[in-house]
Design a protein around this motif. Structure first.
Motif, PDB file in Angstrom:
ATOM      1  N   CYS B  44      98.754  22.975  11.865  1.00  0.00           N
ATOM      2  CA  CYS B  44      98.623  22.493  13.384  1.00  0.00           C
ATOM      3  C   CYS B  44      99.942  22.142  13.987  1.00  0.00           C
ATOM      4  O   CYS B  44     100.863  21.600  13.921  1.00  0.00           O
ATOM      5  N   CYS B  45     100.062  22.938  15.468  1.00  0.00           N
ATOM      6  CA  CYS B  45     101.619  23.060  16.309  1.00  0.00           C
ATOM      7  C   CYS B  45     101.128  21.633  17.685  1.00  0.00           C
ATOM      8  O   CYS B  45     102.365  21.832  18.246  1.00  0.00           O
ATOM      9  N   ASN B  46     100.435  21.131  17.935  1.00  0.00           N
ATOM     10  CA  ASN B  46      99.895  20.450  18.302  1.00  0.00           C
ATOM     11  C   ASN B  46     100.090  19.199  18.170  1.00  0.00           C
ATOM     12  O   ASN B  46      98.478  18.751  18.274  1.00  0.00           O
ATOM     13  N   PRO B  47     101.064  18.800  17.072  1.00  0.00           N
ATOM     14  CA  PRO B  47     100.324  17.311  16.079  1.00  0.00           C
ATOM     15  C   PRO B  47      99.643  16.347  17.429  1.00  0.00           C
ATOM     16  O   PRO B  47      99.277  14.979  17.377  1.00  0.00           O
ATOM     17  N   GLU B  48     100.916  16.044  19.028  1.00  0.00           N
ATOM     18  CA  GLU B  48     100.200  14.902  19.065  1.00  0.00           C
ATOM     19  C   GLU B  48      98.802  15.094  20.370  1.00  0.00           C
ATOM     20  O   GLU B  48      98.478  14.589  21.484  1.00  0.00           O
ATOM     21  N   SER B  49      98.050  16.593  20.031  1.00  0.00           N
ATOM     22  CA  SER B  49      97.212  16.403  20.317  1.00  0.00           C
ATOM     23  C   SER B  49      95.707  16.040  19.292  1.00  0.00           C
ATOM     24  O   SER B  49      94.681  14.997  20.013  1.00  0.00           O
ATOM     25  N   GLN B  50      96.128  15.243  18.487  1.00  0.00           N
ATOM     26  CA  GLN B  50      94.961  14.917  17.419  1.00  0.00           C
ATOM     27  C   GLN B  50      94.073  13.630  17.140  1.00  0.00           C
ATOM     28  O   GLN B  50      93.479  13.532  17.268  1.00  0.00           O
ATOM     29  N   ASN B  51      95.188  12.233  17.333  1.00  0.00           N
ATOM     30  CA  ASN B  51      95.677  11.365  17.975  1.00  0.00           C
ATOM     31  C   ASN B  51      94.256  11.092  19.558  1.00  0.00           C
ATOM     32  O   ASN B  51      94.896  11.319  20.364  1.00  0.00           O
ATOM     33  N   TRP B  52      93.450  10.209  20.192  1.00  0.00           N
ATOM     34  CA  TRP B  52      92.469   9.856  20.839  1.00  0.00           C
ATOM     35  C   TRP B  52      93.435   9.126  20.949  1.00  0.00           C
ATOM     36  O   TRP B  52      93.723   9.172  22.299  1.00  0.00           O
ATOM     37  N   GLU B  53      94.526   8.232  20.315  1.00  0.00           N
ATOM     38  CA  GLU B  53      95.304   7.500  21.435  1.00  0.00           C
ATOM     39  C   GLU B  53      95.771   7.624  22.135  1.00  0.00           C
ATOM     40  O   GLU B  53      97.150   8.722  21.411  1.00  0.00           O
ATOM     41  N   ILE B  54      96.571   7.255  23.390  1.00  0.00           N
ATOM     42  CA  ILE B  54      97.157   7.780  23.983  1.00  0.00           C
ATOM     43  C   ILE B  54      98.969   7.053  23.086  1.00  0.00           C
ATOM     44  O   ILE B  54      99.419   5.803  22.597  1.00  0.00           O
ATOM     45  N   GLU B  55     100.138   8.308  23.371  1.00  0.00           N
ATOM     46  CA  GLU B  55     100.952   7.615  21.977  1.00  0.00           C
ATOM     47  C   GLU B  55     102.446   8.238  22.866  1.00  0.00           C
ATOM     48  O   GLU B  55     102.109   8.932  23.472  1.00  0.00           O
ATOM     49  N   THR B  56     103.778   7.736  22.646  1.00  0.00           N
ATOM     50  CA  THR B  56     104.618   8.386  22.660  1.00  0.00           C
ATOM     51  C   THR B  56     105.293   9.701  21.406  1.00  0.00           C
ATOM     52  O   THR B  56     105.791   9.168  20.648  1.00  0.00           O
ATOM     53  N   MET B  57     105.929  10.020  22.551  1.00  0.00           N
ATOM     54  CA  MET B  57     106.514  11.286  21.122  1.00  0.00           C
ATOM     55  C   MET B  57     108.445  11.636  22.384  1.00  0.00           C
ATOM     56  O   MET B  57     108.043  11.637  23.497  1.00  0.00           O
ATOM     57  N   LEU B  58     109.228  11.410  21.441  1.00  0.00           N
ATOM     58  CA  LEU B  58     110.184  11.556  21.895  1.00  0.00           C
ATOM     59  C   LEU B  58     110.499  13.109  21.683  1.00  0.00           C
ATOM     60  O   LEU B  58     109.891  13.942  21.542  1.00  0.00           O
ATOM     61  N   GLN B  59     110.667  13.740  22.915  1.00  0.00           N
ATOM     62  CA  GLN B  59     110.954  14.990  23.712  1.00  0.00           C
ATOM     63  C   GLN B  59     112.425  14.854  23.798  1.00  0.00           C
ATOM     64  O   GLN B  59     112.735  14.478  25.002  1.00  0.00           O
ATOM     65  N   ASN B  60     113.589  15.935  23.176  1.00  0.00           N
ATOM     66  CA  ASN B  60     114.719  15.969  23.939  1.00  0.00           C
ATOM     67  C   ASN B  60     115.333  14.978  24.024  1.00  0.00           C
ATOM     68  O   ASN B  60     116.098  14.776  25.227  1.00  0.00           O
ATOM     69  N   GLY B  61     115.045  14.231  23.237  1.00  0.00           N
ATOM     70  CA  GLY B  61     115.751  12.594  23.902  1.00  0.00           C
ATOM     71  C   GLY B  61     114.878  12.012  24.281  1.00  0.00           C
ATOM     72  O   GLY B  61     115.498  10.159  24.368  1.00  0.00           O
ATOM     73  N   VAL B  62     114.100  12.290  24.611  1.00  0.00           N
ATOM     74  CA  VAL B  62     113.788  11.298  26.070  1.00  0.00           C
ATOM     75  C   VAL B  62     112.143  11.222  25.790  1.00  0.00           C
ATOM     76  O   VAL B  62     111.606  11.852  25.552  1.00  0.00           O
ATOM     77  N   LYS B  63     111.890   9.848  26.081  1.00  0.00           N
ATOM     78  CA  LYS B  63     110.268   9.268  25.560  1.00  0.00           C
ATOM     79  C   LYS B  63     109.394  10.039  26.881  1.00  0.00           C
ATOM     80  O   LYS B  63     109.057   9.784  27.385  1.00  0.00           O
ATOM     81  N   LYS B  64     108.201  10.732  26.199  1.00  0.00           N
ATOM     82  CA  LYS B  64     107.146  11.166  26.911  1.00  0.00           C
ATOM     83  C   LYS B  64     105.690  10.195  26.111  1.00  0.00           C
ATOM     84  O   LYS B  64     105.506  10.299  25.877  1.00  0.00           O
TER      85      LYS B  64
END
Lengths: 849, 265
Positions: B44-64
């Motif tokens: 899966c190339c969109n792992p941030e899509s998998q969980n129903w829960e809202i989560e944070t991901m580091l993107q270029n060093g910035v929390k998103k």
């Protein structure tokens, strides 16, 4: 049943050879024209200027060295060496003399110049002191204007130092009746003036000058006929001998007479095109609707079985190559602004007929094919798009885009035609429009448009607002009051007050710009009327006066503003952060901008500014020590930032500005605001008049000046750092449009493109993958259609990968023929200055297909 | 656009809207990414899509923050911005994810709103849901983009955490109902990239389902940074993407069954 005969023809080997020969030598400056011009001028002292111009043109046509290059089918070269250039001291010369020793090594558009040429020109130039258009123009300008120009608010450099150009003559007429026909017309007209006529003197002298100029053009062609004949005699290759004999016959018949074949029409076209660029140094002499005025000859030959599509294509390809044989040397600063050796000879295909039907024909497709065959910067190739444009034509154009050559540029009839109508152009003429130079629409053969009359830097008035009209930022900052004294920004209570101050500064500067352009306009009328060019634009012969004296039916002056994106984002940030959300005080913002948001500037820029400041101190008689220089450099380099604490504070302001929505992301409120910002330039502009009896009209495009003129501009409240490039054209600021190409298009279409009737320029950059396969082409065409449905006026594309460009920058030798879209034109990437290359690399790459 | 209608107030959870996509259905499209999925495909190339829960991901060093609640009305505002391009290209909206069918009410409302506004609809779905959930979508969707990942249920389960019976049952029903189906196969080395595996899928699609067109999509590693950004391990390790020649070979094998097969979307 297929409507068009679209054949994917192979390029003939000849075309490859002709292209290789173009790049054999470095472009070179030749002195012949300047010498001949000066000889003639010395003999005609005291005669009417229009007569002197015609005599000089004739003297040049009779004596300029002529060459037929190997394998050419279409002949006529302005210089002995391909891509060489002649010089035009009647407009200005001192800059070239000053750059004799640097012109070969400068970064933008270098030219070789031999020691002998330097010596010859040095002698020639002795005559020209005090006689040029630029000197006369300067003396016509108000002191306030000169001050504003010194401070880089605007630059009319193009016409200040060069000829005007920027015209599409009535090619079709010359093809049809020849210069002999025009001579007859001028004679008939001349016979109408009795001795008692109040304008007898000026009109008959003008018409005599026309006759003399046309005779000169005929003479020039006949010299080629003789040369071809001589070469044929000496030629041992049977095939080439035959070609040379045909060339000889062509040149003996045209452009003197009407063309009787497609081949003759091609040769005739080329003489018109190149001789216009011998008479004057103006660039953007635009062939315009080649597919329209050439088609009757092609159709007739084809129907009579006299020509094959393959040979017709080869002839067109030859013309396409020849368009790259012409060249022009500009001063170092202008070369940065018009980088890429470009002459902006814009040629357009497709669109509508004067009576409003679709005009696409087989030649329209062959124009695309020719561009694909040569893949060179010239012609600046454009296509017209309207609701009735055939889909297959747009797909064919998209295929050309896919090659990465940056061509064609796409223009929207549905915006441009009504826009021209609003300027008083008749409907048939408006439907017949073509593009001049970069993006400027006009009615061919009837217009003296003065497109490109000046660059107006829309960021500079904002800098003046911040300092109540004094220049305290930018490359010429010396604290001098150059604009009106608008209120202290820190006392302002509403955004309207702030915006009003911006408008006040802009309006004042626009008046000075008009003052400059009108002064230059008068200087050209007085010192450089162009009888040859004029005889091919209506209604100069009928009115008995040159274009420069107002002989054209439609007269305009079109200076272009740039910096829309920066000013939208800056003013919107001020509105939002200072006046609405009050997250920032005006004093805090002003301080942060003054200190370049806590960032240093480059050593190079700091040295440059230091030199200027030290010179000012010295001029004021103040003592300058080693230490003064060191301290000045340090202060300028750091932009007055003395501590990390201070820097952090200013950097935070920039971060805050970054959170405000930006133009280019389909945010309705911001985009509507952009429309208002653009109006601050385009609305006042249309109220001004020029000396030729025409009006001013705004353009919104930068050529490539957004880079060098950005280097004159201090930090701006959109977060742009000092001396960084300004956004190009109406495009969003590079890197600030983050929502993909449709969002950019939607934002840009919010501007009023119609009022900017001198053209708008929207640059998009695509990764090659974006146009892969049939589906890629279809989507690409749909994107253009969707943008045009919303009344965008122009769009152009760079289709080249970032990696390729970076590699080309490192290994220029590998990429000598890599063409990229710069602004209203394409250029060889490796010939551009490093900073312009960087700017192109940094423009947002839309690769999300 | 009418917004007084209750469908416009329907709420859902999405994590991204991507405009100007031309690989997920016909023409120029806007893709709405819904949050939450029932499968856990290793590639899966969109792992941030998998969980129903809202989560944070580091993107270029910035929390998103990944995922937000929205309404159909809000989404439609963005969707309709690109209507000129849909009209010119025959494009429209594609719902993707995550798994759209995890939020059936929201998805139905969104599709209904699209059709009310003359916007073409497509769905990218695993079809891993009860038929009762899927059936009401039939009249609302112009194009179904459906994965057939593997014909072997055990291997399917091993790489996606779910067996394939229900999914394939649903595909058959869709085909039977006359839905406009495009079959897609992510080509994943070590999972399904042998000629036989691809051939079996093509036969199933062409002969059993009567599907005319299939797309084979080469595995890519563009999701790598996202796993790291989410603090997760990248499940595919150093596995390289299949090269062009291999994809072309597989394409020919699929096409040999009679189906039209393209590489890429």
């Amino acid at each position: 049943m297929v409507k068009y005969n679209i054949i994917d023809m192979e390029r003939t080997p000849r075309i490859g050879h002709l292209i290789d020969a173009l790049f054999d030598h470095m472009p070179e400056i030749e002195a012949d024209r300047a010498v001949l011009l000066t000889e003639s001028y010395k003999q005609t002292e005291g005669e009417p200027i229009v007569t002197r111009r015609a005599k000089a043109f004739a003297h040049i046509c009779e004596n300029l060295p002529i060459v037929i290059r190997d394998e050419e089918l279409i002949v006529g070269s302005a210089t002995k060496v391909a891509r060489g250039c002649q010089v035009f001291p009647e407009y200005s010369f001192d800059w070239l003399e000053a750059e004799f020793d640097t012109v070969e090594t400068r970064t933008a558009d270098p030219f070789h110049i031999s020691e002998e040429t330097k010596k010859t020109l040095h002698e020639v130039y002795k005559y020209w002191g005090g006689r040029t258009t630029s000197e006369l123009a300067t003396s016509y300008m108000a002191p306030e204007t000169l001050l504003a120009m010194k401070h880089n608010i605007f630059t009319p450099g193009n016409y200040f130092y060069n000829g005007i150009g920027h015209v599409t003559v009535n090619y079709g007429k010359v093809l049809k009746i020849g210069y002999r026909g025009i001579i007859e017309e001028a004679k008939a007209e001349r016979a109408k003036y009795g001795f008692e006529h109040p304008e007898y003197a000026s009109r008959t002298h003008f018409l005599d000058a026309v006759i003399l100029s046309c005779e000169a053009a005929i003479t020039y062609a006949k010299r080629y006929a003789k040369l071809a004949m001589d070469m044929a005699d000496a030629c041992t290759d049977a095939q080439r001998k035959k070609e040379l004999l045909t060339i000889a016959m062509n040149c003996a018949r045209v452009p003197e007479n009407g063309a009787q074949s497609f081949y003759e029409a091609c040769q005739s076209f080329w003489f018109i095109q190149m001789l216009l660029q011998i008479e004057s140094s103006g660039h953007s002499i635009s062939p315009g609707r080649f597919d329209q005025y050439m088609y009757p000859y092609y159709k007739a030959d084809l129907e009579a079985g006299k020509i094959s599509p393959v040979f017709a294509q080869e002839l067109m390809d030859c013309i396409w190559v020849k368009l790259n044989d012409l060249n022009k040397v500009r001063d170092a600063a202008s070369a940065e602004g018009f980088a890429g050796y470009s002459l902006f000879q814009n040629l357009i295909a497709g669109g509508q007929t004067p009576d409003g039907r679709d005009a696409t024909n087989d030649l329209s497709f062959m124009c695309i094919q020719a561009t694909k065959h040569v893949l060179l910067p010239m012609p600046s190739f454009s296509v017209r798009v309207w609701n009735g444009s055939p889909h297959e034509f747009l797909l064919k154009a998209a295929e050309l885009t896919r090659t990465g050559v940056g061509l064609p540029a796409y223009y929207n009839d549905e915006v441009i035609i009504p826009s021209l109508l609003s300027r008083g152009i008749a409907i048939e003429d408006a439907r017949n429009y073509n593009i001049i130079g970069c993006v400027e629409p006009q009615a061919p053969g009837k217009t003296d448009g003065w497109h490109d009359a000046a660059f107006f830097n829309m960021c500079r008035p904002l800098e003046l607002v911040m300092n109540a009209g004094a220049d305290k930022s930018g490359a010429e900052a010396d604290g001098v009051q150059i604009g009106p004294k608008t209120p202290d920004v820190t006392t302002m209570k509403t955004f309207d007050e702030f915006f009003d101050a911006y408008k006040t500064q802009t309006n004042y500067m626009l008046k000075l710009l008009v003052n400059a352009d009108n002064a230059i306009d008068m200087a050209h009328a007085e010192r450089c009327p162009l009888p040859f060019q004029s005889c091919m634009v209506e209604d100069c012969i009928g009115r008995g006066k040159s274009l420069q004296n107002g002989g054209a039916i439609y007269n305009f002056t079109g200076p272009q503003g740039f910096g829309i994106a920066n000013m939208t984002d800056a003013l919107y940030a001020v509105k939002t952060l200072v006046f609405e959300q009050k997250k920032l005080t005006m004093a805090e913002l002003k301080e942060a901008v003054e200190h370049n948001f806590g960032e240093d500037i480059s050593d190079k820029m700091a040295s440059l500014l230091t030199t200027k400041e030290i010179e000012r101190l010295a001029a004021q008689g103040k003592p300058v020590s080693e230490n003064t220089i060191k301290e000045t450099f340090k202060r300028l380099k750091s932009q007055g930032n003395t501590s990390d604490f201070q820097r952090a504070r200013y950097k935070k302001v920039r971060v805050l500005i970054d959170t405000v929505p930006k133009y280019g992301n389909d945010v309705e409120e911001v985009d509507n605001f952009a429309r208002e910002v653009a109006y601050t330039y385009s609305r006042p502009m249309e109220t001004f008049k020029n000396p030729r009896g025409g009006q001013y009209q705004a353009g919104l495009y930068p050529v490539s000046a957004n880079v060098p003129l950005g280097a004159q501009t201090g930090a701006t409240a959109d977060g742009r750092l000092a001396f960084a490039p300004i956004a190009d054209g109406v495009s969003p600021t590079a890197g600030k449009d983050t929502h993909g190409p449709t969002a950019s298009c939607n934002s840009v279409s919010h501007l009023d493109h119609g009022i900017a009737s001198n053209g708008t320029l929207f640059n998009m950059k695509f990764h090659p993958s974006a146009l892969e396969g049939q589906a890629g082409l279809e989507s690409f065409v749909a994107l253009i259609r969707g943008y045009f449905d919303q009344k965008g006026s122009h769009v152009q594309f760079n289709v080249v990968s970032r990696e390729t460009l970076i590699d080309a920058q490192k290994n220029p030798d590998k990429y000598k023929s890599l063409v990229v879209r710069v602004a209203g034109y394409s250029a060889l990437f490796t010939t551009l200055s490093k900073s312009l290359q960087d700017d192109i690399i940094n423009r947002t790459e839309q690769s999300r297909f | 656009m009418q917004t007084d209608n209750s469908i416009y107030n329907t709420r859902g959870r999405i994590f991204d809207i991507q405009k100007f996509s031309v690989h997920d259905g016909p023409g120029i499209r806007t893709i709405i990414f819904l949050k939450g999925c029932v499968l856990r495909c290793r590639w899966c190339c969109n792992p941030e899509s998998q969980n129903w829960e809202i989560e944070t991901m580091l993107q270029n060093g910035v929390k998103k923050v990944i995922g937000y609640e929205t309404t159909v009305a809000e989404v439609m505002k963005t969707v309709l911005q690109d209507k000129p391009y849909y009209r010119r290209s025959g494009g429209g909206v594609t719902l993707s994810g995550g798994e759209t069918l995890c939020q059936p009410e929201f998805a139905r409302a969104l599709f209904t709103a699209c059709h009310e506004n003359g916007v073409n609809t497509a769905i990218e779905t695993t079809l891993c849901a009860e038929w009762d959930v899927i059936e009401p979508f039939l009249p609302l969707i112009d194009t179904f983009l459906v994965d057939i990942k593997h014909m072997d249920s055990e291997k399917h389960r091993e790489f996606t955490t779910q067996p394939n019976e229900l999914i394939h049952e649903n595909i058959k029903k869709l085909a039977h109902a006359g839905a406009n189906l495009i079959v897609r196969v992510p080509v994943i080395p070590t999972f399904n990239d042998t000629p036989k595996e691809l051939h079996d899928i093509a036969v199933f699609a062409y002969e059993e389902l009567g599907v005319r067109e299939m797309h084979i999509l080469p595995y890519h590693r563009l999701g790598y940074d996202k796993y790291i950004g989410l603090g997760r391990d990248y499940p595919m390790g150093d596995l390289p993407s299949p090269d062009k020649d291999k994809m072309e070979m597989l394409r020919r094998i699929c096409a040999s069954t009679g189906i039209i097969c393209h590489i890429g979307g």
